[in-house]
Design an enzyme around this catalytic site. Structure first.
Site: not given
Length: 516
Positions: A199-200, A284, A291, A300, A302, A361, A363, A365
């Site tokens: 997935l990562m 992200d 960024k 990808r 994140d 960035d 985001e 949290r």
């Protein structure tokens, strides 16, 4: 049967390529064997065969021992030596170094050294056979079949789904009298981590929030009534008052998904569930606080928190652990657009707290804040959230361990014990009021999403922010930013996304299940 591309004259070849010729050339089929050897404590270079290796040596009339002696001094930990043509069934044999036969749990390293040595050695042997285009490998259990299986499957993993030319797939199975139950458990642990890696690694245009949710739903479909998957829509998210989550997602054209997984494995239906929450930012960009472009493609992954949490639930279901687990994954992209949240905007979380967003960035949290509020509605036994949350965590610990922030000594102890077994370590970090004051001192709202001093103790202030949305006496935040990817730090993981700490989460859940 398809043969290897060339005939091989040497009987033995070391990893570095040194050859020792003592037999005519032979053609190999595509079957191989991995055997282990220990180095006797205090006797450098004096090798001791494992039980399986000794049994094989007897079958070939001592030829393996003889070749080991003439092929060079010792065999270092994690290194391999290849022998050809010494057994009809296994034309290609990889002998791997396991280091000290008396190794065990090491307090200084916070892991079981013997298990780590086995994972490292077996992965090295399997990889060298894979490079030789061997497609079926039997593996010596080396005294710990679970660790051997983990080393084999983790070491052979590769993400080549989108390549037209792929390496041959290698099947592995235990050799000889290896513990088949332990081996099967190791296979499932490794497959869980490999699912998270899959997935990562996938590009963000292939794993969108919707695609992520669909993939996990497919993986859990086989488990019937024990598992329930709910893919919550944007309308549901709005009804829940998850303003922090929505503030992140609104800059993207991809709709957000709140993925909710229920695994009911306990015979006691009223057992309080273990709650696992994973950050699911499928890409992200940083939003308006954009960024730098260098290495932005890595973002990808994140959603590594969501990947490890969901993979852990899949693994727990496959293992049929007697425990109830709920997995939550707020999934969305963080993108810049005319609709995106702007620095200085104020949003309202599910629990009514207002948040000044000074950096878009930061985001992760925000989406976790709403997910944690929702998690507490299930009266959980414990809450563990996992997130690639801060670059500061990478600065603090690098890839050596996952940083753990927790309000519970009991929960810390359980996570730590699990990590010693898996070798995928955790390390406790502080949750001082010192950090809480930095996030609650906000000009416009109840909280500030980056804190008073944005560069100082960034991982700690992020954890303090999340703590403002926690009511459970047993909560832990795992910051996995430092362990998200692997270069060469973990020998049995190839370069790329690591899927850490999936096995530690599974081991933790398994231990909790057996506590009742």
């Amino acid at each position: 049967m398809l043969l290897l591309r060339r005939a091989v004259f040497p009987v033995v070849r070391t990893k570095c390529g040194r050859c020792f010729c003592s037999s005519p050339s032979l053609q190999m089929d595509r079957k191989g064997l991995v055997l282990g050897v220990f180095e006797k404590k205090g006797e450098k270079g004096n090798l001791q065969l494992t039980e399986a290796a000794a049994g094989f040596d007897r079958k070939v009339s001592g030829k393996l021992s003889e070749l080991l002696k003439i092929s060079g001094p010792g065999l270092k930990k994690g290194k391999s030596r290849i022998f050809y043509g010494i057994h009809e069934e296994f034309p290609c044999v990889a002998v791997v170094g396991l280091d000290d036969a008396t190794a065990g749990v090491c307090g200084a390293e916070n892991w079981d050294t013997a298990k780590e040595n086995i994972r490292q050695a077996v992965s090295a042997g399997c990889r060298v056979l894979q490079d030789l285009e061997v497609t079926h490998v039997e593996v010596d259990g080396c005294g710990d079949a679970q660790a051997a299986a983990e080393g084999a499957l983790l070491g052979l993993f590769q993400y080549d789904q989108l390549k037209s030319k792929k390496k041959p797939k290698v099947t592995v199975q235990p050799h000889g009298s290896a513990d088949s139950t332990a081996w099967a458990k190791g296979v499932l642990y490794a497959e869980g981590q490999n699912l998270a890696r899959l997935l990562m690694e996938a590009p963000a245009n292939h794993i969108t929030p919707t695609a992520f949710a669909n993939t996990i739903q497919e993986k859990l479909a086989q488990h019937g009534d024990r598992v329930k998957v709910q893919k919550r829509s944007q309308a549901w998210i709005e009804e829940q008052g998850m303003g922090a989550f929505l503030s992140v997602s609104k800059g993207s054209e991809e709709p957000p998904v709140f993925l909710e997984l229920h695994y009911n494995g306990s015979p006691d239906s009223k057992q309080a569930p273990l709650l696992l929450v994973g950050k699911g930012i499928t890409f992200d960009s940083g939003g308006i606080s954009l960024k730098p472009s260098a290495s932005m493609d890595m973002m990808r992954a994140d959603m590594g928190g969501a990947a490890t949490v969901c993979a852990s639930v899949v693994t727990a279901a496959t293992l049929k652990l007697p425990i109830n687990i709920i997995g939550l994954a707020p999934l969305c992209e963080n993108m810049p657009s005319g609709k995106a949240t702007k620095p200085g905007d104020v949003v309202t979380a599910k629990n009514g707290k207002t948040i000044q967003v000074d950096n878009t960035d930061a985001e992760g949290r925000l989406i976790l804040a709403d997910a944690l509020c929702y998690a507490h509605t299930f009266n959980p036994r414990a809450v563990v959230n996992v997130a690639t949350l801060t670059g500061a965590m990478d600065v603090a610990l690098g890839s050596a361990a996952t940083g753990v922030f927790t309000n519970s000594d009991w929960l810390w102890g359980e996570l730590h014990k699990a990590s010693v077994v898996t070798g995928d370590r955790v390390w406790r970090m502080p949750l001082f009021q010192h950090y809480t004051k930095q996030v609650t001192d906000s000009q416009l709202a109840d909280l500030n999403n980056i804190g008073k001093y944005s560069r100082s103790g960034g991982a700690c202030t992020a954890a303090a922010f999340l703590k403002e949305f926690v009511t459970s006496p047993h909560w832990a935040h795992l910051d996995i930013a430092g362990v998200m990817s692997n270069k060469d730090e973990i020998p049995y993981l190839k370069k790329g996304m690591s899927g850490r700490p999936t096995r530690t989460l599974v081991e933790f859940a398994a231990a909790l299940a057996h506590q009742g």
